[in-house]
Write a protein that holds these residues in place. Structure first.
Motif, mmCIF file in Angstrom:
data_model
loop_
_atom_site.group_PDB
_atom_site.id
_atom_site.type_symbol
_atom_site.label_atom_id
_atom_site.label_comp_id
_atom_site.label_asym_id
_atom_site.label_seq_id
_atom_site.Cartn_x
_atom_site.Cartn_y
_atom_site.Cartn_z
ATOM 1 N N VAL A 1 36.424 24.418 26.128
ATOM 2 C CA VAL A 1 35.593 24.362 27.339
ATOM 3 C C VAL A 1 36.364 24.908 28.529
ATOM 4 O O VAL A 1 35.818 25.609 29.385
ATOM 5 N N SER A 2 37.677 24.607 28.583
ATOM 6 C CA SER A 2 38.487 25.059 29.723
ATOM 7 C C SER A 2 38.598 26.583 29.753
ATOM 8 O O SER A 2 38.554 27.184 30.830
ATOM 9 N N ARG A 3 38.729 27.222 28.574
ATOM 10 C CA ARG A 3 38.809 28.692 28.561
ATOM 11 C C ARG A 3 37.480 29.296 28.997
ATOM 12 O O ARG A 3 37.452 30.291 29.742
ATOM 13 N N LEU A 4 36.387 28.699 28.548
ATOM 14 C CA LEU A 4 35.072 29.194 28.965
ATOM 15 C C LEU A 4 34.924 29.110 30.480
ATOM 16 O O LEU A 4 34.437 30.053 31.125
ATOM 17 N N GLU A 5 35.382 27.991 31.063
ATOM 18 C CA GLU A 5 35.296 27.831 32.512
ATOM 19 C C GLU A 5 36.195 28.843 33.220
ATOM 20 O O GLU A 5 35.828 29.416 34.251
ATOM 21 N N GLN A 6 37.372 29.084 32.643
ATOM 22 C CA GLN A 6 38.291 30.072 33.231
ATOM 23 C C GLN A 6 37.670 31.463 33.226
ATOM 24 O O GLN A 6 37.757 32.206 34.208
ATOM 25 N N LEU A 7 37.018 31.825 32.108
ATOM 26 C CA LEU A 7 36.368 33.147 32.022
ATOM 27 C C LEU A 7 35.229 33.256 33.037
ATOM 28 O O LEU A 7 35.043 34.318 33.659
ATOM 29 N N ARG A 8 34.492 32.193 33.208
ATOM 30 C CA ARG A 8 33.389 32.222 34.182
ATOM 31 C C ARG A 8 33.912 32.384 35.606
ATOM 32 O O ARG A 8 33.305 33.079 36.422
ATOM 33 N N ILE A 9 35.040 31.737 35.883
ATOM 34 C CA ILE A 9 35.645 31.885 37.212
ATOM 35 C C ILE A 9 36.114 33.323 37.420
ATOM 36 O O ILE A 9 35.962 33.903 38.501
ATOM 37 N N GLN A 10 36.690 33.915 36.344
ATOM 38 C CA GLN A 10 37.100 35.321 36.436
ATOM 39 C C GLN A 10 35.896 36.225 36.703
ATOM 40 O O GLN A 10 35.991 37.172 37.491
ATOM 41 N N LEU A 11 34.786 35.911 36.031
ATOM 42 C CA LEU A 11 33.577 36.718 36.236
ATOM 43 C C LEU A 11 33.107 36.606 37.678
ATOM 44 O O LEU A 11 32.735 37.605 38.301
ATOM 45 N N ILE A 12 33.133 35.376 38.195
ATOM 46 C CA ILE A 12 32.747 35.186 39.593
ATOM 47 C C ILE A 12 33.692 35.961 40.505
ATOM 48 O O ILE A 12 33.283 36.556 41.508
ATOM 49 N N GLY A 13 34.978 35.974 40.125
ATOM 50 C CA GLY A 13 35.948 36.732 40.909
ATOM 51 C C GLY A 13 35.637 38.218 40.925
ATOM 52 O O GLY A 13 35.780 38.891 41.951
ATOM 53 N N ILE A 14 35.191 38.731 39.768
ATOM 54 C CA ILE A 14 34.810 40.148 39.694
ATOM 55 C C ILE A 14 33.584 40.410 40.561
ATOM 56 O O ILE A 14 33.528 41.380 41.325
ATOM 57 N N GLN A 15 32.598 39.519 40.428
ATOM 58 C CA GLN A 15 31.368 39.708 41.186
ATOM 59 C C GLN A 15 31.612 39.639 42.693
ATOM 60 O O GLN A 15 30.918 40.276 43.479
ATOM 61 N N SER A 16 32.635 38.821 43.075
ATOM 62 C CA SER A 16 32.942 38.711 44.505
ATOM 63 C C SER A 16 34.075 39.654 44.919
ATOM 64 O O SER A 16 34.445 39.695 46.092
ATOM 65 N N GLY A 17 34.619 40.389 43.930
ATOM 66 C CA GLY A 17 35.761 41.250 44.220
ATOM 67 C C GLY A 17 35.457 42.354 45.219
ATOM 68 O O GLY A 17 36.273 42.666 46.095
ATOM 69 N N GLN A 18 34.262 42.958 45.101
ATOM 70 C CA GLN A 18 33.915 44.038 46.024
ATOM 71 C C GLN A 18 33.767 43.507 47.447
ATOM 72 O O GLN A 18 34.176 44.159 48.407
ATOM 73 N N ASN A 19 33.209 42.305 47.569
ATOM 74 C CA ASN A 19 33.114 41.687 48.895
ATOM 75 C C ASN A 19 34.503 41.456 49.473
ATOM 76 O O ASN A 19 34.751 41.684 50.658
ATOM 77 N N ASN A 20 35.408 41.003 48.606
ATOM 78 C CA ASN A 20 36.768 40.749 49.069
ATOM 79 C C ASN A 20 37.463 42.039 49.501
ATOM 80 O O ASN A 20 38.220 42.049 50.484
ATOM 81 N N LEU A 21 37.207 43.119 48.766
ATOM 82 C CA LEU A 21 37.789 44.415 49.148
ATOM 83 C C LEU A 21 37.338 44.834 50.550
ATOM 84 O O LEU A 21 38.131 45.338 51.351
ATOM 85 N N GLU A 22 36.068 44.604 50.839
ATOM 86 C CA GLU A 22 35.550 44.955 52.165
ATOM 87 C C GLU A 22 36.199 44.091 53.246
ATOM 88 O O GLU A 22 36.558 44.575 54.328
ATOM 89 N N ILE A 23 36.391 42.802 52.930
ATOM 90 C CA ILE A 23 37.051 41.907 53.893
ATOM 91 C C ILE A 23 38.480 42.373 54.153
ATOM 92 O O ILE A 23 38.934 42.416 55.307
#
Length: 584
Positions: free
Chosen positions: A252-274
């Motif tokens: 379960v912990s690895r699944l949660e880690q992967l989901r957090i990474q996915l969220i990081g990717i999805q928010s990565g472009q926003n972070n680049l702009e910031i």
């Protein structure tokens, strides 16, 4: 008289005749015999052991049924002969199974309880299950060993099949031979779980492969491909968690880690702009374009707040970054005002150092106004200086006394032999001076011209800080070398002329400056109250030093110029201090 003598004594009512006593005894004996006879009859009427083999029931057992028992015994004997030659194999155990079946048929056909035949059946059954289960367990253990070897060779697919075969055999033992010594429910569970683990291994490797690809795409900032790869890794891990529970690859912990990474990717472009906006803002601020920089920082704060709301689990989500961008924005907006305050601070110190206290008072008023404006308009600006605010508030309170305090200090300063930059106060700090600077008097031996006492090292340092604000110059406690320099040599000094001690002070500190000064012009360097020293080469956690002895010390002790240690927060009625000030 003779008649009277021969007459018998009459019996009393409680006395019995001999005949009566004999009858009573006879009745007791008869009753006892009857009770014993009753117990004997009951015992004869109770349950008795019956030997059914000798019981004549009138039921005859046919020759065919008796033959079943005989055949079973013959087969068991045949099996024993085989065991005498070699270990039993499956075809041999089939003979024992046939003997067991015949014994069962015999018992089912006989309508009577035959204890010996029943015991024989149970014994045959136990022996059959132990031997049959044991042979199957041997095969299962062999398959498990093969599976372990295949696993060490990283042939996970073949290992999985062998573990499964080993499990099937153990499961067969548990189902068919439940009373066998080979029965082991825990081993069956272990083999099944291990088989599933190896079945999960190649699936898990695919998930890891997708994750590695996704992280590489993240490094290359290829967000679209990174998102696709991580979604595949997540789908596979989710399958592992659902279909292979209990295995080490279900996580379960690895699944949660992967989901957090996915969220990081999805928010990565926003972070680049910031990050781009922040970099541009830093550049504008370095170029002196502070208002434009402030606007850019505000935009970065807004985008960061949106990212935080939309992607709460993103590694880029940070309320601290929002606060930092707003702090930078207000710092940029307040830059000119902050620079003005800083410039005026330098002017103020120069005016105070030159003893131009009237002009300094006007600067203090202006600085107080600007600092208040800065704090109200730009509360998050890093240019807000709490220490400077405290200093200006204090100077504003004593601005009418600035000239008086400076004159009093300068008039009381004396040079220190072999020291050009610092001068020393000729007397110990009086209670009047301490009260004027600090607004309080901690002393227990009260008197305005008495040295301040019961003052800790920390409070003495606070006094020095405030006085340095007023003087526009550095003020501190003297070092031991400076103190001894002002004291000079004591070889030909008559201490009684210079010192308040136990012999003349009656145990209390006396007014300052009443004894003869030492050669340097300083009063009461020894005796009266011991004086705190500046801590040089000592950690803040270490005790501070005070020097010179006090009015409760004997002259011979004072002559040694005693140096004592005490906690920095300690207050002692026989400890005070004097100051040194930098004059060049």
């Amino acid at each position: 008289m003779a008649k009277l003598k021969n007459r018998q004594r009459p019996r009393l009512p409680h006395e019995s005749s001999p005949l009566r006593k004999g009858l009573i005894a006879l009745l007791f004996i008869v009753a006892a015999v009857m009770v014993l006879g009753g117990f004997w009859l009951l015992s004869k009427m109770g349950p008795r052991d019956v030997d059914f083999r000798d019981l004549n029931t009138g039921v005859e057992i046919s020759e065919d049924v008796l033959a079943l028992n005989e055949q079973s015994i013959e087969l068991e004997i045949q099996f024993e002969e085989i065991l005498a030659l070699r270990d039993a194999e499956f075809e041999d155990i089939a003979i024992l199974k046939e003997a067991l079946d015949l014994q069962k048929q015999y018992l089912d056909s006989v309508q009577l309880v035959d204890t010996e035949s029943t015991k024989r059946y149970r014994s045959l059954n136990q022996r059959y299950q132990d031997l049959a289960g044991g042979l199957l367990r041997k095969q299962s253990l062999s398959l498990e060993s093969q599976a372990e070897a295949l696993a060490r060779a990283l042939d996970y697919e073949a290992a999985k099949e062998k573990y499964r075969e080993a499990y099937d055999l153990q499961d067969e033992i548990n189902e068919r031979f439940p009373i066998s010594t080979a029965y082991d429910a825990r081993r069956a569970s272990y083999l099944e779980r291990t088989s599933q683990s190896f079945a999960a291994e190649p699936i898990f490797k695919r998930s890891v492969q997708y994750q590695v690809e996704g992280e590489k795409f993240i490094t290359d900032k290829n967000w679209e491909k990174a998102e696709i790869a991580l979604k595949q890794a997540i789908a596979i891990q989710d399958k592992l968690n659902r279909e292979f529970r209990g295995t080490k690859r279900a996580s379960v912990s690895r699944l949660e880690q992967l989901r957090i990474q996915l969220i990081g990717i999805q928010s990565g472009q926003n972070n680049l702009e910031i990050e781009r906006i922040e970099s541009l803002a830093d550049k504008r601020r370095a170029e002196g374009e502070n208002m434009e920089a402030a606007s850019l920082y505000q935009e970065a704060a807004r985008l960061q707040a949106e990212l935080n709301d939309e992607y709460r689990d993103s590694p880029y989500a940070s309320s601290e970054r929002v606060a930092e961008f707003r702090r930078k924005s207000e710092t940029a907006q307040s830059f000119e005002l902050g620079r003005s305050v800083e410039r005026n601070h330098g002017v103020l110190k120069q005016l105070l150092a030159e003893r131009r206290t009237y002009e300094a008072a006007d600067v203090i008023v202006g600085m107080r106004r600007d600092i208040k404006k800065m704090k109200e308009a730009y509360p998050k600006s890093s240019l807000n200086d709490e220490e400077l605010e405290l200093k200006i508030r204090y100077l504003n309170l004593v601005q009418s006394d600035l000239g008086f305090i400076q004159d009093r200090i300068y008039d009381a300063l004396l040079p220190i032999p072999e020291e050009n930059e610092w001068k020393i106060l000729r007397t110990e700090v009086s209670q009047a001076l301490y009260s004027l600077i600090m607004g309080t008097n901690p002393s227990r031996n009260l008197g305005e011209v008495n040295p301040v006492d019961s003052v800790s090292w920390i409070e003495a340092k606070s006094f020095c800080e405030r006085l340095s604000w007023i003087m526009g110059a550095s003020v501190r406690l003297p070092t031991q070398n400076e103190f001894r320099g002002a004291l000079g040599r004591l070889r030909y000094v008559v201490l009684e002329d210079h010192v308040w001690s136990a012999s003349n002070a009656e145990g209390n500190a006396q007014p300052i400056g009443k004894k003869t000064p030492f050669a340097s012009g300083c009063f009461d360097l020894l005796g009266n109250v011991s004086e705190w020293l500046e801590s040089v080469d000592r950690f803040e956690t270490e005790d501070a030093l005070h020097i010179g002895g006090n009015a409760q010390d004997q002259l011979e002790v004072i002559f040694t110029v005693p140096v004592r240690e005490a906690p920095r927060g300690e207050r002692n009625r026989m400890t005070g201090f004097r100051i040194v000030m930098r004059t060049s």
